[in-house]
Design an enzyme around this catalytic site. Sequence first.
Site, PDB file in Angstrom:
ATOM      1  N   GLU A 163       0.826  -1.203   0.000  1.00 21.42           N
ATOM      2  CA  GLU A 163       0.000   0.000   0.000  1.00 21.42           C
ATOM      3  C   GLU A 163       0.866   1.260   0.000  1.00 21.42           C
ATOM      4  O   GLU A 163       1.948   1.273   0.595  1.00 21.42           O
ATOM      5  CB  GLU A 163      -0.893   0.008   1.249  1.00 21.42           C
ATOM      6  N   CYS A 215       3.262   8.654   0.721  1.00 26.83           N
ATOM      7  CA  CYS A 215       3.922   7.737   1.650  1.00 26.83           C
ATOM      8  C   CYS A 215       4.133   6.410   0.916  1.00 26.83           C
ATOM      9  O   CYS A 215       3.167   5.747   0.539  1.00 26.83           O
ATOM     10  CB  CYS A 215       3.043   7.559   2.890  1.00 26.83           C
ATOM     11  N   CYS A 253       7.439  -6.415   6.928  1.00 27.78           N
ATOM     12  CA  CYS A 253       8.624  -5.806   7.552  1.00 27.78           C
ATOM     13  C   CYS A 253       9.274  -6.810   8.496  1.00 27.78           C
ATOM     14  O   CYS A 253       8.586  -7.586   9.157  1.00 27.78           O
ATOM     15  CB  CYS A 253       8.225  -4.552   8.325  1.00 27.78           C
ATOM     16  N   CYS A 258       8.089  -4.478  15.094  1.00 32.43           N
ATOM     17  CA  CYS A 258       7.692  -3.594  16.191  1.00 32.43           C
ATOM     18  C   CYS A 258       6.304  -3.996  16.690  1.00 32.43           C
ATOM     19  O   CYS A 258       5.386  -4.230  15.884  1.00 32.43           O
ATOM     20  CB  CYS A 258       7.684  -2.137  15.730  1.00 32.43           C
ATOM     21  N   CYS A 292       3.054  -1.978  15.433  1.00 29.47           N
ATOM     22  CA  CYS A 292       2.921  -1.653  14.006  1.00 29.47           C
ATOM     23  C   CYS A 292       2.248  -2.789  13.248  1.00 29.47           C
ATOM     24  O   CYS A 292       2.711  -3.938  13.289  1.00 29.47           O
ATOM     25  CB  CYS A 292       4.300  -1.368  13.414  1.00 29.47           C
ATOM     26  N   CYS A 319      -0.630   6.340  10.309  1.00 28.54           N
ATOM     27  CA  CYS A 319       0.669   5.843  10.753  1.00 28.54           C
ATOM     28  C   CYS A 319       0.537   4.525  11.527  1.00 28.54           C
ATOM     29  O   CYS A 319      -0.226   4.417  12.465  1.00 28.54           O
ATOM     30  CB  CYS A 319       1.324   6.902  11.651  1.00 28.54           C
TER      31      CYS A 319
END
Length: 351
Positions: free
Chosen positions: A101, A114, A121, A125, A128, A344
């Site tokens: 995305e 963005c 990933c 984290c 996230c 975010c």
Amino acid sequence: MKQATEVNPNKKVSLLGMDLDELIKVAISGGMPSFVGKQLAEWMYKKKATSFSEMNNISKKNKEWLEANFILGRERAVETLKSSDGTEKFIYNVEGGRKIESVLIPDKERATLCVSSQSGCRMNCYFCATGRSGFGGQLSAAQIINQILNVAQPDKNSSDDLTNIVFMGMGEPLDNFKEVKKVIEILTSPWGLAWSPKRITVSTVGKLPQLKELLDETKVHVAVSLHLPNINLRSQMMPAQKAYPISSIIKLLKSYDFSHQRRLSFEYIMWRGVNDDMESAKALVALIKGLDCRVNLIRYHSIPGVDLKPATEERMLMFRNYLNSQGIISTIRASRGEDIMAACGMLSGNC
């Protein structure tokens, strides 16, 4: 020295994502003059061509050879979602049946895209959605620049109104630094989009030594995901802390000059009862004291399976005011696109 581009008879290679040297080698390998490489760069990056047929200053014979051996590499978004606040999310298919995305954030005279650099990933984290979705693979330079060019279509009003690129989408950009650096070269080179590096920001947890390479080899802005000045908490919620301690990151950053055109910022997501108290504010000031930087305070956006709550507006204002009183420029970032899971920390590819 770069290796010559070889034509693979079994798989067509994408021209998109190639730099000027590679495109010139492609032209020469097809028996064309080297200037055809420059024409290809102009068509793909400046004119944003989506097919070989548009390239009207390249001969029919040469276009046929290119089409027989290469693909242009442009892929359209498979879905677009629009938020009530005007934010748009673009969804693309990638290998393995996964999705990536990118998010366009319009704001008065600015339009920021963005961009994702990985499918998922590896940083994992806790807070996230991207990290919690697992790692699906590296994006190629073609897949990254495609996200940018698709928003920058000549037939759309948003095209040349795009003012900023932030590598803050899915993935850790410095975990895919070879491809990200190539995209930065395409964005900033005269033969590419010819952007000023001041229009580009790369966000990172501080992956070393790639952070040093980014600082040495580019002039883009840098945003470090700090979030937790308490080292024990940071290790628990951000596993990268164990491999890349924030103290080592700060030490490296202090050896560079951010007092002129290049900007350094720290991202700080605020959680209720975790990092929103005065003790955390003082610890943050002590940690980054002496750096020419700014701090972006970010309201936490809840994601499934995570037992964290956003800090109150009162706490965020207190935190911001304290940082400003200590000489550290601090702002509260406006939340955008939450209703389409585009804010975010919410990008996961599970649309």
